[in-house]
Scaffold this active site. Structure first.
Site, PDB file in Angstrom:
ATOM      1  N   SER A 117      98.262  37.701  46.979  1.00 13.70           N
ATOM      2  CA  SER A 117      99.147  38.638  46.364  1.00 13.70           C
ATOM      3  C   SER A 117     100.723  38.086  46.657  1.00 13.70           C
ATOM      4  CB  SER A 117      98.937  40.100  47.008  1.00 13.70           C
ATOM      5  OG  SER A 117      99.917  41.022  46.534  1.00 13.70           O
ATOM      6  N   TYR A 139      97.952  46.767  53.445  1.00 16.27           N
ATOM      7  CA  TYR A 139      97.720  45.728  52.527  1.00 16.27           C
ATOM      8  C   TYR A 139      98.543  44.465  52.551  1.00 16.27           C
ATOM      9  CZ  TYR A 139      97.147  43.864  47.696  1.00 16.27           C
ATOM     10  OH  TYR A 139      96.812  42.928  46.567  1.00 16.27           O
TER      11      TYR A 139
END
Length: 221
Positions: free
Chosen positions: A122, A135
């Site tokens: 990501s 996250y």
């Protein structure tokens, strides 16, 4: 083998690879995963990333594996002060420990094929994202594991893919947390990220793509 292939980017990756690869779609059994497998003539492989002790027996029949794509992941929107330890445990268990455990069990099969391990990371694995504390930490850890795997396993190709925000159900949840309307056109499409990931997988044998960084194009479409 693709984890998290029941929808979103995972099913887009399966669509993109189906013409050239025999697919193992790994994950917990579900009607959605079965539907993707049936549509593509793929095989489902029951893998629970939250249960690393079960993986050895599950993957034991696989003796060669050309490509392993770690796409499964969870995210709990929340800033540091809003987060809970249980969310951190769950995020690390799936996003990091599960990916590590599956990779370790499949190392002999990957070595036998001089294979390729792809980590769908990501933008949060490069720069911290506000409102995604656990996250973000998991994606930094996953990037570190990918770098270590690349250094320690010179016969394998290892690629980290760092997309910006993708139009998926996970993104819709994040936008709801942010209190904004969900507008899919503002984000990358799963098909775009899948296509660029497959380009890295299909790179000539003398090329080793370490990282792919993808951001939405702000220009009008």
């Amino acid at each position: 083998m693709i984890t998290g292939a029941s929808g979103g980017l995972g099913s887009a990756l399966a669509d993109a690879l189906a013409p050239t690869h025999t697919l193992f779609l790994a994950g917990r059994p579900s009607p959605r995963l079965d539907a993707v497998a049936e549509r593509l003539g793929a095989t489902t492989w029951p893998v629970d990333l939250a249960d690393p002790d079960s993986m050895a027996a599950v993957v034991e029949p696989i003796v060669e594996l050309d490509v392993l794509i770690h796409n499964a992941g969870v995210a709990y929107p929340g800033r540091v002060a809003e987060s809970h330890v249980d969310e951190w445990r769950s995020t690390m268990a799936v996003n990091v420990v599960g990916a590590v455990a599956l990779t370790l069990e499949l190392l002999p099969a990957l070595r036998a094929a001089r294979g390729h391990v792809v980590f769908i990371n990501s933008g949060a694995g490069i720069n911290a994202s506000p409102g995604l504390a656990s996250y973000t930490a998991s994606k930094f850890a996953l990037r570190g594991f990918a770098d270590s795997l690349r250094a320690d396993e010179p016969t394998l190709r290892v690629t980290s893919v760092h997309p910006g925000r993708i139009a998926t159900a996970m993104q819709e949840d994040l936008v709801a947390y942010e209190g904004r309307p969900y507008e899919p056109d503002r984000f990358l499409s799963p098909q775009t990220v899948a296509r660029l990931t497959v380009d890295a997988i299909n790179a000539p044998a003398d090329a080793h793509v370490h990282e792919v960084i993808i951001r939405p194009n702000p220009a009008p479409r």
